[in-house]
Design an enzyme around this catalytic site. Structure first.
Site, PDB file in Angstrom:
ATOM      1  N   ASP A  93       6.499   6.226 -36.282  1.00 28.20           N
ATOM      2  CA  ASP A  93       8.099   6.027 -36.306  1.00 28.20           C
ATOM      3  C   ASP A  93       7.845   6.208 -34.610  1.00 28.20           C
ATOM      4  O   ASP A  93       8.485   5.504 -33.897  1.00 28.20           O
ATOM      5  CB  ASP A  93       8.886   6.929 -36.997  1.00 28.20           C
ATOM      6  N   GLU A 111       3.900   9.618 -40.805  1.00 30.20           N
ATOM      7  CA  GLU A 111       5.236   9.215 -40.777  1.00 30.20           C
ATOM      8  C   GLU A 111       5.949   9.377 -40.230  1.00 30.20           C
ATOM      9  O   GLU A 111       6.269   7.860 -39.069  1.00 30.20           O
ATOM     10  CB  GLU A 111       6.455   9.220 -41.967  1.00 30.20           C
ATOM     11  N   SER A 121       6.720   1.148 -43.427  1.00 30.68           N
ATOM     12  CA  SER A 121       6.964   2.238 -42.621  1.00 30.68           C
ATOM     13  C   SER A 121       7.564   1.623 -40.593  1.00 30.68           C
ATOM     14  O   SER A 121       7.918   2.268 -40.005  1.00 30.68           O
ATOM     15  CB  SER A 121       6.443   3.311 -42.259  1.00 30.68           C
ATOM     16  N   ASP A 160      13.768 -15.466 -48.113  1.00 28.95           N
ATOM     17  CA  ASP A 160      13.143 -15.026 -49.294  1.00 28.95           C
ATOM     18  C   ASP A 160      13.891 -13.278 -49.284  1.00 28.95           C
ATOM     19  O   ASP A 160      13.647 -13.135 -49.011  1.00 28.95           O
ATOM     20  CB  ASP A 160      12.096 -15.517 -49.691  1.00 28.95           C
ATOM     21  N   GLY A 165      12.746 -21.460 -45.658  1.00 26.61           N
ATOM     22  CA  GLY A 165      13.896 -20.071 -45.390  1.00 26.61           C
ATOM     23  C   GLY A 165      14.255 -18.586 -46.257  1.00 26.61           C
ATOM     24  O   GLY A 165      12.619 -18.251 -46.068  1.00 26.61           O
ATOM     25  N   ASP A 194       9.938 -18.299 -39.905  1.00 27.57           N
ATOM     26  CA  ASP A 194       9.733 -18.379 -41.211  1.00 27.57           C
ATOM     27  C   ASP A 194       7.999 -17.936 -41.560  1.00 27.57           C
ATOM     28  O   ASP A 194       7.079 -18.613 -41.382  1.00 27.57           O
ATOM     29  CB  ASP A 194      10.238 -19.662 -41.726  1.00 27.57           C
ATOM     30  N   ILE A 195       8.027 -17.552 -43.099  1.00 24.13           N
ATOM     31  CA  ILE A 195       7.006 -16.628 -43.317  1.00 24.13           C
ATOM     32  C   ILE A 195       7.130 -17.854 -44.902  1.00 24.13           C
ATOM     33  O   ILE A 195       7.935 -17.225 -45.647  1.00 24.13           O
ATOM     34  CB  ILE A 195       7.125 -15.099 -44.023  1.00 24.13           C
TER      35      ILE A 195
END
Length: 537
Positions: free
Chosen positions: A261, A257, A462, A518, A516, A502-503
């Site tokens: 990062d 992690e 992450s 979600d 839009g 947008d996905i």
């Protein structure tokens, strides 16, 4: 004695009580007190150039703890035989030390010893109580229990998971790839190009804060990784909170992690300074790490990345409130907070961490209205361009983007027109919708990460949090004023600007993507140059 509101302890199914905690065990606790004065309402839809942020010194003077309130807690501690370790006026807290027996008596609670998958911990079995003179002054007491509270939101790819397993076997250690080109996956540089991050910016003059509740980094790994990208390693500083330290160990630990990062954020904004706040994995550690980063007048981060979290139901009310108030303070200071939305779909409960309850859960801290909740996608790339992109859902219970509707936080006014659906849980509550934005997260299309001398492909939301944090550092470098609290802008003046793509395909379990906003990918993935242009305009 008066019961402290919100201090009822949470329950954990996988814990076994071992009886009362030893009375002579030492512990340090953090007592959070009220603000000197409430914060003024935020100018919700004002663009960054027209905002008036407080300096950290101004915030401490106006909204930190008063000397009188800290003195009252110190007097109580003296009477109870507790020692005052540190006063933190800006963070509205005072640290006390004593034995478990002294602390339990002073705060009218009971403490047991418990065993769980991660080891042994103290756990409160009763609420915290305060003397009447502290009622209304004290808002939270943390550290009486030290149960691990949060999980890192990263996922190894299937091949890398096997490589990490092989690396744990001395005879087979060579099976894990050791050079930066041996694993598949993208780098932060690759994603910056695919998402059209503005060119000619490198994060100079900015500081990215990263919160970590375990693990560590190795300077040799960072030097080798960034050399492979033809970049100098970023300036990384480890900041100790509550005794937490940079403690690298093994690649399948929280080290993955930490390195994910740093390497993603550092590749996007290589000239930004990176301050990594290491704290114990407990509610106290998380609260104190966030407060430390928000009010750090030495490193002065302009953006914070958090890739740890847990379902809202696993936090105490006082913990939720303390962190949410810290994020509100960040908004007043012009600091953007990016939080991973979770990796276990709409249920947010990975079967590896216990038996899911079958309900939908939003992940906290991503569900705080004052943070930028970061969901995940899975993309297909052809040449140097994205061919298709959908909601990340490789496994709806264990490898899919988090997202949903908060059971704790009400629907913010700036989100009222976004079409947040009723919760999938009984009652259909309409609360804060999560996430706000998204980015590539599937381990199958993940990120190439060097950790503990080996290279793996890692995904998860992450990765999306530091990706957005790096982008915010670029924006802050170019803009006259920091971006700050981005959420009201996304749902207001930036809507329809083309700043996000947008996905519309896919599901995270109980919620579906649509045109839009979600509760899977929010408004979508960044189009960096358009986002910058919209903010400048």
């Amino acid at each position: 004695m008066v019961k402290l509101q919100g201090s009822v302890p949470t329950t954990f199914a996988d814990m076994r009580s071992l009886g009362p905690a030893p009375a002579d065990e030492r512990c340090d606790i953090t007592v959070l007190v009220r603000r000197r004065a409430p914060l003024a309402p935020h100018a919700l839809e004002t663009m960054p150039g027209q905002r008036r942020y407080l300096t950290r010194a101004e915030f401490a003077a106006r909204h930190g703890a008063s000397d009188a309130d800290l003195d009252a807690v110190a007097a109580f501690a003296h009477q109870a035989g507790l020692v005052v370790v540190e006063r933190r006026p800006a963070a509205r807290s005072i640290v006390l030390s004593g034995t478990t027996g002294q602390v339990a008596t002073a705060f009218g609670t009971a403490v047991e010893r418990v065993e769980h998958a991660a080891g042994f911990s103290r756990r409160r079995t009763a609420p915290v109580h305060l003397p009447p003179e502290l009622d209304g002054i004290v808002e939270g007491v943390f550290g009486i229990e030290d149960v691990p509270i949060a999980r890192p939101h990263f996922k190894f790819s299937r091949e890398s998971a096997q490589a990490a397993l092989d690396a744990s076997m001395p005879v087979a250690a060579a099976a894990a790839p050791a050079d930066a080109q041996a694993a598949s996956g993208y780098t932060g540089i690759d994603m910056a190009k695919l998402y059209d991050f503005p060119a000619g910016l490198d994060g100079s003059g900015q500081c990215i804060a990263i919160i970590e509740l375990g693990g560590g980094y190795r300077s040799a790994d960072l030097k080798a990784y960034f050399k492979g990208l033809d970049l100098a390693a970023p300036h990384v500083t480890a900041v100790s909170v509550d005794g937490g330290k940079n403690s690298p160990s093994l690649p399948w630990s929280a080290d993955a992690e930490v390195m994910l990062d740093i390497e993603v954020a550092g590749a996007v904004a290589p000239k930004a300074a990176i301050a990594v706040y290491f704290a114990p994995n407990s509610e106290q550690g998380f609260v104190d790490a966030i407060l430390a980063a928000v009010h750090d007048d030495q490193h002065k981060p302009s953006v914070i990345s958090i890739s740890w979290g847990a379902p809202e139901s696993e936090w105490t009310e006082q913990g939720l409130a303390a962190m949410d108030q810290a994020f509100e303070a960040a908004a007043a200071l012009g600091v953007t907070v990016c939080c991973a939305a979770g990796d276990a779909g709409s249920g947010d409960q990975n079967p590896q961490n216990g038996t899911p309850d079958g309900l939908a859960h939003a992940d906290f801290p991503a569900s705080s209205p004052y943070v930028l909740g970061c969901g995940g996608t899975r993309l297909t790339v052809s040449g140097n361009a994205i061919e298709s992109e959908s909601v990340w859902n490789d496994d709806p219970t264990g490898s899919a983007t988090g997202g949903g509707v908060s059971d704790v936080f009400d629907l913010p006014p700036w989100q009222a027109g976004a079409g947040v659906p009723p919760s999938a849980n009984p009652g259909g509550r309409v609360g804060r919708g999560v996430p706000d934005v998204a980015g590539n997260a599937s381990p199958a299309t993940g990120y190439r990460v060097r950790v503990d001398y080996l290279t793996f492909t890692i995904g998860g939301t992450s990765a999306v949090s530091p990706l957005w944090a790096g982008l915010v550092a670029l924006l802050n470098q170019k803009l006259a004023q920091p971006v700050g609290w981005l959420n009201p802008l996304l749902y207001g003046p930036l809507a329809g600007s083309g700043a996000l793509r947008d996905i519309t395909n896919g599901s995270n379990g109980r919620y579906d993507a649509k045109t839009g906003w979600d509760p899977c990918t929010g408004w979508g993935v960044p189009v960096g140059t358009r986002l910058l242009a919209a903010l400048e305009g």
